[in-house]
Design a protein around this motif. Sequence first.
Motif, short mmCIF file in Angstrom:
data_model
loop_
_atom_site.label_atom_id
_atom_site.label_comp_id
_atom_site.label_asym_id
_atom_site.label_seq_id
_atom_site.Cartn_x
_atom_site.Cartn_y
_atom_site.Cartn_z
N UNK A 71 -4.55 -7.91 -7.03
CA UNK A 71 -4.74 -9.10 -6.21
C UNK A 71 -5.17 -10.25 -7.11
N UNK A 72 -4.45 -11.35 -7.07
CA UNK A 72 -4.82 -12.53 -7.84
C UNK A 72 -6.16 -13.07 -7.33
N UNK A 73 -6.81 -13.83 -8.18
CA UNK A 73 -8.10 -14.43 -7.82
C UNK A 73 -7.97 -15.18 -6.49
N UNK A 74 -8.89 -14.90 -5.57
CA UNK A 74 -8.96 -15.62 -4.30
C UNK A 74 -8.03 -15.16 -3.20
N UNK A 75 -7.15 -14.21 -3.45
CA UNK A 75 -6.22 -13.74 -2.42
C UNK A 75 -6.99 -12.93 -1.36
N UNK A 76 -6.80 -13.30 -0.12
CA UNK A 76 -7.40 -12.54 0.98
C UNK A 76 -6.71 -11.19 1.06
N UNK A 77 -7.50 -10.13 1.24
CA UNK A 77 -6.95 -8.78 1.40
C UNK A 77 -7.91 -7.93 2.22
N UNK A 78 -7.35 -6.89 2.80
CA UNK A 78 -8.18 -5.95 3.54
C UNK A 78 -8.69 -4.90 2.55
N UNK A 79 -9.90 -4.38 2.76
CA UNK A 79 -10.36 -3.28 1.91
C UNK A 79 -9.41 -2.09 1.98
N UNK A 80 -9.60 -1.18 1.07
CA UNK A 80 -8.76 -0.01 0.85
C UNK A 80 -8.25 0.64 2.14
N UNK A 81 -6.93 0.86 2.20
CA UNK A 81 -6.29 1.46 3.37
C UNK A 81 -5.47 2.68 2.92
N UNK A 82 -6.17 3.73 2.50
CA UNK A 82 -5.51 4.98 2.16
C UNK A 82 -4.96 5.65 3.41
N UNK A 83 -3.94 6.47 3.22
CA UNK A 83 -3.31 7.17 4.34
C UNK A 83 -3.35 8.68 4.09
N UNK A 84 -3.32 9.46 5.14
CA UNK A 84 -3.10 10.91 5.12
C UNK A 84 -4.27 11.75 4.62
N UNK A 85 -4.91 11.39 3.51
CA UNK A 85 -5.98 12.22 2.95
C UNK A 85 -6.88 11.35 2.09
N UNK A 86 -8.05 11.88 1.74
CA UNK A 86 -8.93 11.17 0.81
C UNK A 86 -8.14 10.87 -0.46
N UNK A 87 -8.23 9.63 -0.94
CA UNK A 87 -7.44 9.21 -2.10
C UNK A 87 -8.30 8.45 -3.09
N UNK A 88 -8.05 8.71 -4.37
CA UNK A 88 -8.76 8.01 -5.45
C UNK A 88 -7.89 6.90 -6.00
N UNK A 120 -13.04 6.10 -4.11
CA UNK A 120 -12.55 7.24 -3.34
C UNK A 120 -12.54 6.82 -1.87
N UNK A 121 -11.33 6.63 -1.31
CA UNK A 121 -11.21 6.11 0.05
C UNK A 121 -10.86 7.19 1.05
N UNK A 122 -11.54 7.14 2.19
CA UNK A 122 -11.19 8.01 3.31
C UNK A 122 -9.89 7.50 3.92
N UNK A 123 -9.07 8.39 4.49
CA UNK A 123 -7.82 7.94 5.09
C UNK A 123 -8.07 7.12 6.35
N UNK A 124 -7.20 6.16 6.59
CA UNK A 124 -7.25 5.35 7.81
C UNK A 124 -6.18 5.86 8.76
N UNK A 125 -6.49 5.91 10.03
CA UNK A 125 -5.54 6.36 11.05
C UNK A 125 -4.74 5.17 11.56
N UNK A 126 -3.45 5.37 11.74
CA UNK A 126 -2.58 4.35 12.32
C UNK A 126 -2.27 4.73 13.76
N UNK A 127 -2.18 3.77 14.66
CA UNK A 127 -2.31 2.34 14.43
C UNK A 127 -3.75 1.97 14.02
N UNK A 128 -3.85 0.88 13.23
CA UNK A 128 -5.13 0.40 12.69
C UNK A 128 -5.27 -1.08 13.00
N UNK A 129 -6.43 -1.47 13.51
CA UNK A 129 -6.68 -2.85 13.87
C UNK A 129 -7.37 -3.59 12.71
N UNK A 130 -6.75 -4.67 12.27
CA UNK A 130 -7.30 -5.50 11.20
C UNK A 130 -8.22 -6.53 11.84
#
Length: 170
Positions: A125-142, A65-75
């Motif tokens: 995401x394939x094994x070993x692929x770099x990715x950012x943790x969950x980036x939900x938008x607008x509202x809490x999302x499952x 369950x991810x909280x929404x992220x505000x844009x602009x967002x810094x990685x």
Amino acid sequence: MTATTLTSLTIEPLTRAAFAPFGDVIQADDSVRHFTINEGNTERYHDLARIDPGEDGRAIVSIFRGLPRALPFTVTMMERHPKASQAFIPLSGRPYLVVVADPASRPTVADLRVFLCRGDQGVNYARGVWHHPLLGLDAVSDFLIIDRAGPGENCDVVQMEAPGVIPALD
């Protein structure tokens, strides 16, 4: 103190072809193998992702369950799972973002790709692929998550040497 220059990242629509270097798009559409089952009552979209629990792991199912992220967002950081794949399937029907980079080396801002995913598109995401943790938008999302349980560490985290900024959506 020196000022950090922020690089603006481009947001791309999520497509199977564009995401292929990083894993699978999980989506029911006519481009994938599908067939009718259950006496004609159900359409099965078959084998949509290469779930890889690793040699000594087992596949598990969780809900994040991810909280929404505000844009602009810094990685400022990225993570990867060197032992197994990790699938994210949205349950809330809302758009979200994924940020990925090739697993071949430590990611730099020039390596980052940002995809806008519709609420009916999941990613694996394939094994070993770099990715950012969950980036939900607008509202809490499952999200339904299929990943690995097993021995050993399966999460590498790195801080970006230079951050990138995901701009606000138009």
